[in-house]
Every structure is written in structure tokens, then in C-alpha cells.
Write an enzyme that holds these catalytic residues in place. Structure first.
Site, PDB file in Angstrom:
ATOM      1  N   SER A 672       0.799  -1.226   0.000  1.00 33.22           N
ATOM      2  CA  SER A 672       0.000   0.000   0.000  1.00 33.22           C
ATOM      3  C   SER A 672       0.833   1.279   0.000  1.00 33.22           C
ATOM      4  CB  SER A 672      -0.951   0.003   1.202  1.00 33.22           C
ATOM      5  OG  SER A 672      -0.228   0.038   2.409  1.00 33.22           O
ATOM      6  N   LYS A 715      -5.970   3.849   8.775  1.00 33.61           N
ATOM      7  CA  LYS A 715      -5.006   4.754   8.132  1.00 33.61           C
ATOM      8  C   LYS A 715      -5.501   6.198   8.143  1.00 33.61           C
ATOM      9  CE  LYS A 715      -3.081   1.226   5.032  1.00 33.61           C
ATOM     10  NZ  LYS A 715      -2.957   0.771   3.640  1.00 33.61           N
TER      11      LYS A 715
END
Length: 789
Positions: A672, A715
Site C-alpha cells: 500500500s 489509516k
């Protein structure tokens, strides 16, 4: 008068004067000495060895006091001699002669110190009576020796030696008696040793008597019971019959299915035909007790009030929306359909987020019993399915035991730590769980001990796990997975305020009159003393804080303590965690990525440095394999698009690219960070800074496509906590923002992208131009093509 006689050492025995003994000899030197003596005067000296382990004793290995004996008879066998000898007198060895075949010594007879006093006569009478008492208590002795001891004509010296020869003494004690020439002292010592032996004999007789009494009592009870049975049978009354009738009544009242009830009746009839002390009778009785005690038809009525159940769940736990919603859905279907198979849920999440505790709340809300079985470390399949009845101490498995403990057939059954089930030579417990956790099969769950099917379809199974990948695929396929994300700081604040502080204040005997924790103080503890997905460590920190406050209050130093962000460190010490915050200015070659961890989310900085070299890619920061591949893919994408970025076609030949992710002690992995790594590389090559308030997460492909990633909620919350203002997300992740708290959404701007070009337009402070990019970096400028090319 001295004599020269053969010396024969004895390992562990002593021959007293005036006593007869039969000895067996096998050592070569002993055999030679016996043969020489027997062929001459038949006189030999027997002396005790100091250590029985010595096979070839020397003069230093034997005592100097021994017994002069006469060989009465001798019989030779293969390699051995059996000799009957009689003790003559005590002797002392003065010296030894060297002889290859056996020991020869100069010996001197020791004179006895005789005493004819009345005290000696009394001692002799006492010894005779005590020896007779010992014989009555069970001491064994040769009949002739007994008659000799009982003879009234025995001199005191001879009496002491005769009794000493039959006492159960150690060789050292016998040697001590042999060396005693004073007859009175020897008699006293023999009396003392005989008294000790009598005490031992009395104890042995007492123990034997008790054992005999118990045996006779048991035999008498058996006989009386058998007679009682016979009488009761004649009268048509029997306790055993009553017991069987009682079992039959319980079997009928247990509500078993027809075929199981029939099996139970057969076992009861088999029990009736067995003798009472038949070991198998106990096994059958235990088996019937298990069958009778199981809740075949008992159910908790429970509550179908959906609003009440929802309120109870919300009162017990903050957050956990998905788990609560699933329970309410189950109740709704149960209310409408009337009957529904119990769901099989799997709560997956990091430690401390409330997976186990919400199970109790669910049972409470549904009005059902709660059973919890911890599967962590279980390696034996029999723990789940039970043992066969043929094994001693066999029992049903944990599932059936839990159902029995619950007392109903529809409890909430929690299988904790299902991801930590092991496998070894005893079987695979996870495979044994397949039947129990399959809604299509568990209506007839078979336990090895019961050997009859039990209906588990009404049980609500809840399993918990920290990770899913350790659960076998076949088992995972049967579970309805509900993910428990880590709590945000705001959620932790509400949990601590509503639950933890009250609970710990009650545990520590404190009230609101004695302590107050301000909102600022609590948030300071959450941010600077804990870094976890759950709230266990937060609860420990609150408990530690309250202990110190309790001490101050108990000592009378404070009446009330107020905890604020300014004085937390006085109670909990220096801060343990520092929040990662954004950079102070826009930097070239540094981008901000977003990461997911078990403790929630975090931001990470990707640094890129260029240096003269040969086109190598250096990777540091303890990166995992997947993240290393992301770095290579990012660099390949930049090289492929070098012309569009204003870079020379050969720019890569004379430089090395170093990608570093700080906090090198922390392992990092996953795809990611791809778009953040690409942004940092392009920034370093073009000398255009990356915006410090922009955070990016997404996987990049060689063609520049931005792919979907996971952990969006954690996140985004981490980005908000760090002070970022703009978040770049893959377009396919737009749907995941539904889980992000509204207060976080309000403060952030989201940019959804599908290609790396869009990412660079947002993250870099300005557009990339060919001439500017080449001119900005001297190495790139040197590598740019000339007109002659």
C-alpha cells in the site's frame, strides 16, 4: 599366646564366638585358605572387610579384630565351598605374612572381662525375657539357637554373642559388638539394640493388624451385602433394583430422543445384571449419568425484545457496530420465523478490543446461558470430541461438557482463540470442529464418549481469533467473519470515560469526591502512554494512576486529586509514546505514506536519496519482501515514464537510488505504500518538493494504475491524528469511508485516484517539466543527450 593362622576376609557378615554358621566362599584366596586349614588343624580366622565392594582385600582393607573359628564340615561344589564353622574366640591380628595364595597373620586371643555381679545376672534375665518377647512379636530365629538362648546355664559372654548373632544389625554394629571384650558393657549394648528391634516388630504387628482388620471388615461387608441381596430378593425388595428403577425414571424424565432413550435403557439393564464390584459397572454408571444430565430438551426461553437487546448491548460496549447489528438481525429473524439455526460467528481482531467480553453481553441480551471454552494450545482431537469409553478416565469433549454446564441446549457458546489450535500426532482438533461448526451437520453432533448424536443446531457459536490465516480453509469457510477494528482515540476516550474509570475506581475504593480525571488528562494518557488496538493497556495505566492516588488519600496527604494533562507525568512517569506528526516544511524526496498495524494506523515517511553510481536500488528500513517489490515497481514505472517526467533516457546509468523508511527496528511490509514511494522517487529526481500535508496510500503497477488497499479506517484516523489535511486514496476504496468517524471526515479532504499521474498532480508542489527536471539535478544534466546524438 600368638598363633599363625590363615586370614579369610568376609564381605558383610560376622561370626561370633560360641555360634555356628554356614558360609559360602567363592574367591580364589578364600578357597585356598579353607583347603589348607581343613587339611591341617581346621583353624582359620574370619575378619570383616571395611568395604564390601573390594574384591581382593589387602591387610589395610580389613578390621584387625576378628573371630578364630573351627571348620566343622566342608562341601565343595563347582567353583565354591560351603563350610560349617563354629566361633571359638575373639582375636586381634598382630601382623601379616606375605603369601601369594592367601593372607596369613599372627593373631592373639583377646581375654573377656568377666563380671559375676548381680547386675550382670539381671541383665541376662532381662535379655532372655526380651528375646522371648521378640519371638512372640514375629521375630524369626533357628529353633536350636532359640533353645540355646533360653537355656539357664548360658554364661553371660555366650548369651550376649548368641543374641547378637540373630539380631537384625548392620555389619558395622556387629563389628562394634565383636570388639567389646567387657561382658557387662556388651550385654548392655545388646539389650539396647534388642529393644530397638522390638519397637520395630511392634509397629509391624500393629500395621499388619490394621491391614487385617480392614481386609476382614471389607470381606465381612461383602458377605453381609450378598446375604442382604438374597434376603431382599426373597422379599421382592432390593436396593440395586431401586437404583435401577431410579435410573430408569431419570432416563424417562431426561427428554431424550426415542433412539437415545432406548440405548440408555439397554445400558441400564446391562448394569442391573452386573456384580456390584465389576469395574465396568462404574463406567456404565458414569455414562448413564452423562446421558441423563445433558439438556436434551431444556431451552432458555430468552428475550425477543429487539430494542431491549440493542440497548443492553450498547450499555455494555461502546462501538462494535457490526457485531451488535448481526445479533439484532438474528433476533429479528427469530421473532418473525419462530425458529432459526444458531449462527456461527467469528470475531476477528487484535487483542483487547472486546471480542470475548461482548460474547457475555450477547448471552445477557438474548437471555441465554453463556459458556466459554479456550482452545489456545489444544492439540488433542479428544479434547473436542471426547475419548472412547474403553479408556480409563474417559470423558466427553469440551463441547458436550460445556453444554452440560450450561444446562440448556441453546446457550451462547464461545470458542476462544480458535486461531491458536495446534496439530500433532494425537490428531487435528480443528478438523474435529468442522462438524460442530457446520449448520448443516451439527444437528447430529457425535461425541466419541456419548456415541449418540446431540443436536447443536440451536447453539449460538461465537469463535474469536486474532488472525484468520492460521485457521484452516475448510473451517474458515464455515464461519461468518466479523472484523473488529482497533479503537480510535476518540472511541478509547469514550470507553475509558464510560466504563474503565468507573470500574477501576470501584476496584480501588475511590469515589468522585477523591479523584477527578479531566478530559485533557485522559486524552494525554491515551496518546502518550498507550499504543494498542484495544484498551487493556489503557486500563492498566488507569489502574496504576488510581493506585498512586489511593496511596495519597490513604496516607491523608490529599483529600482530592485532579488529574490533568500537566500532572499525569507525576503519577505515570515520563511519556512512553510520542505521536508521529507531519513535517514542518515541504521536502524534496520525502513523501508521507499511511500504514496499518495491529495497534491501529500510523503514518510513515518514505525518504529517497540520489547519488552517483551504477544504477543500483538500495532499500533500507527493515522492509518486507512485498514492500521491496513495491519499491522496484515504483522505480521501473519512473524509468519507463522518464521522458514524460523530463528525464534523460540514460539518467539511471550514472546514479544510485536509495529508498529508506525510518524506524528501522520496526518491520514493514505490504504494497500500500506504492504510490507514496513513487511520489518520493519522482520528487527526488525532479527536485520538486512533496506537499507535507498530503498523505497517500495505494498500490502502484508498472503501468501507473493505482489499486485498492485495506485498512482504510485505521489509516485515515492515523492521518487525522498526525495533522495531515489531504488524503490520496484509490478510487475503489471510496466505499470504505463509510466506517470512518464523522468528526475525522470533517477535517480531511479526500482525493480519489486511478492513475499515478493524478497522484503526482496532487502530491507535488508544482507540475514536472523536462527542462526543469534535467537542469535541477547535475547528474541528470550530465547524462542528458547532446545534439550530436
Amino acid at each position: 599366646m600368638e598363633k599363625v593362622v590363615p586370614i579369610i576376609p568376609i564381605r558383610d557378615g560376622i561370626i561370633f564366638p560360641n555360634t555356628d554358621s554356614v558360609l559360602t566362599f567363592g574367591r580364589p584366596k578364600s578357597l585356598a585358605a579353607l583347603e589348607i586349614s581343613f587339611s591341617q588343624e581346621r583353624i582359620v580366622c574370619f575378619v570383616l572387610q571395611k568395604s564390601a565392594r573390594v574384591n581382593d582385600p589387602r591387610p589395610s582393607d580389613i578390621f584387625t579384630i576378628g573371630t578364630l573359628c573351627r571348620i566343622e564340615r566342608m562341601i565343595k561344589t563347582e567353583g565354591e565351598i560351603n563350610a560349617q564353622v563354629r566361633g571359638v574366640s575373639r582375636i586381634k591380628i598382630k601382623s601379616f605374612h606375605e603369601n601369594e595364595n592367601f593372607l596369613i597373620g599372627h593373631v592373639e586371643e583377646l581375654e573377656e572381662e568377666l563380671d559375676d555381679s548381680a547386675e550382670v545376672k539381671a541383665l541376662c534375665n532381662h535379655l532372655t525375657n526380651e528375646f522371648r518377647r521378640a519371638m512372640n512379636l514375629g521375630k524369626t530365629a533357628d529353633f536350636l539357637i532359640f533353645m540355646n538362648i533360653m537355656s539357664p546355664d548360658n554364661p553371660p559372654a555366650q548369651l550376649s554373642d548368641l543374641i547378637a548373632s540373630v539380631l537384625d544389625l548392620k555389619p558395622s554394629q556387629k563389628q562394634e559388638l565383636l570388639e567389646m571384650t567387657n561382658v557387662k558393657a556388651r550385654l548392655e549394648r545388646v539389650a539396647e539394640l534388642l529393644a530397638k528391634e522390638i519397637k520395630v516388630l511392634e509397629l509391624e504387628k500393629k500395621i499388619a493388624s490394621k491391614t487385617q482388620e480392614r481386609f476382614e471388615k471389607g470381606a465381612r461387608e461383602v458377605m453381609l451385602r450378598e446375604r442382604l441381596k438374597t434376603i431382599e430378593k426373597e422379599l421382592g425388595e432390593s436396593d440395586e433394583d431401586n437404583e435401577i428403577r431410579e435410573l430408569m425414571t431419570k432416563i424417562k424424565e431426561a427428554g431424550m430422543p426415542e433412539e437415545i432413550e432406548e440405548k440408555a435403557r439397554k445400558e441400564a439393564k446391562k448394569l442391573a445384571q452386573m456384580a456390584q464390584f465389576n469395574p465396568e459397572a462404574g463406567y456404565i454408571r458414569n455414562y448413564l449419568d452423562w446421558l441423563i444430565d445433558l439438556p436434551w430438551s431444556k431451552e432458555s426461553n430468552g428475550s425477543l425484545d429487539i430494542k431491549k437487546a440493542e440497548k443492553m448491548l450498547n450499555d455494555d460496549h461502546f462501538g462494535l457496530k457490526d457485531a451488535k447489528e448481526r445479533i439484532v438481525e438474528y433476533l429479528a429473524v427469530q421473532k418473525l420465523a419462530g425458529k432459526m439455526k444458531g449462527p456461527i460467528l467469528c470475531f476477528v481482531g487484535p487483542p483487547g478490543v472486546g471480542k470475548t467480553s461482548i460474547g457475555k453481553s450477547i448471552a445477557h441480551a438474548l437471555g441465554r446461558e453463556f459458556v466459554k471454552v479456550s482452545l489456545g494450545g489444544i492439540r488433542d482431537e479428544a479434547e473436542i470430541r471426547g475419548h472412547r469409553r474403553t479408556y480409563v478416565g474417559a470423558l466427553p469433549g469440551r463441547i458436550i461438557q460445556g453444554i452440560k454446564d450450561a444446562g440448556t441446549k441453546n446457550p451462547v457458546f464461545m470458542l476462544d482463540e480458535i486461531d491458536k489450535v495446534g496439530t500433532d500426532f494425537r490428531g487435528d482438533p480443528s478438523s474435529a470442529l468442522l462438524e460442530a461448526l457446520d449448520p448443516e451437520q451439527n444437528s447430529a453432533f457425535s461425541d466419541h464418549y456419548l456415541e449418540v448424536p446431540f443436536d447443536l443446531s440451536n447453539v449460538m457459536f461465537i469463535t474469536t481469533a486474532n488472525v484468520l490465516f492460521t485457521i484452516p480453509p475448510a473451517l474458515r469457510d464455515r464461519l461468518e467473519v466479523i472484523n473488529f477494528a482497533g479503537y480510535t482515540h476518540d472511541e478509547k476516550f469514550h470507553i475509558a470515560n464510560d466504563f474503565l474509570i468507573k470500574k477501576q475506581m470501584e476496584s480501588h475504593g475511590l469515589t468522585s469526591r477523591e479523584i477527578e480525571i479531566t478530559d485533557g488528562g485522559l486524552k494525554f494518557i491515551i496518546e502518550h502512554y498507550t499504543r494498542e488496538a484495544g484498551v487493556r493497556n489503557l486500563e492498566r495505566q488507569i489502574a496504576s494512576l488510581l493506585r498512586k492516588v489511593a496511596k495519597l488519600v490513604a496516607e491523608g496527604k490529599k483529600n482530592k486529586v485532579t488529574i490533568t494533562s500537566k500532572n499525569v507525568t507525576k503519577f505515570l512517569g515520563p511519556i512512553k509514546m510520542r505521536s508521529t506528526i507531519i513535517e514542518k516544511k515541504d521536502e524534496v524526496g520525502m513523501a508521507t505514506g499511511l500504514a496499518w498495524t495491529e495497534a491501529g494506523g500510523d503514518i510513515l515517511f518514505i525518504e529517497v536519496a540520489l547519488m552517483p553510481g551504477k544504477g543500483d536500488l538500495l532499500l533500507t528500513g527493515q522492509l518486507g519482501d512485498v514492500m521491496k517489490e513495491s519499491c522496484r515497481a515504483a522505480l521501473s514505472y519512473v524509468r519507463a515514464r522518464g521522458i514524460q517526467f523530463g528525464l534523460s533516457p540514460k539518467f539511471f546509468q550514472k546514479i544510485d537510488v536509495h529508498v529508506h523508511v525510518p524506524e528501522g527496528a520496526v518491520p514493514k511490509d505490504g504494497p500500500s505504500a506504492g504510490i507514496a514511494i513513487t511520489s518520493a522517487i519522482v520528487s527526488a529526481l525532479s527536485k520538486i518538493p512533496v506537499r507535507r500535508v498530503v498523505g497517500a496510500t495505494g498500490e502502484v503497477t508498472l503501468r501507473g494504475r493505482v489499486l485498492e488497499i485495506g485498512g482504510v479506517k485505521e489509516k485515515v484516523i492515523a492521518a487525522h491524528r498526525a495533522g495531515l489535511k489531504t488524503i490520496i486514496l484509490p478510487k475503489d476504496n471510496k466505499k470504505d469511508l463509510i466506517d470512518v468517524p464523522k468528526e475525522v471526515m470533517r477535517d480531511l479532504e479526500f482525493k480519489f485516484v486511478t492513475h499515478m499521474d493524478d497522484v503526482l498532480d496532487i502530491s507535488l508542489t508544482k507540475q514536472i517539466g523536462r527542462e526543469k527536471a534535467i537542469a535541477a539535478h547535475p547528474v541528470l544534466h550530465a547524462a542528458s543527450p547532446t545534439k550530436a546524438d
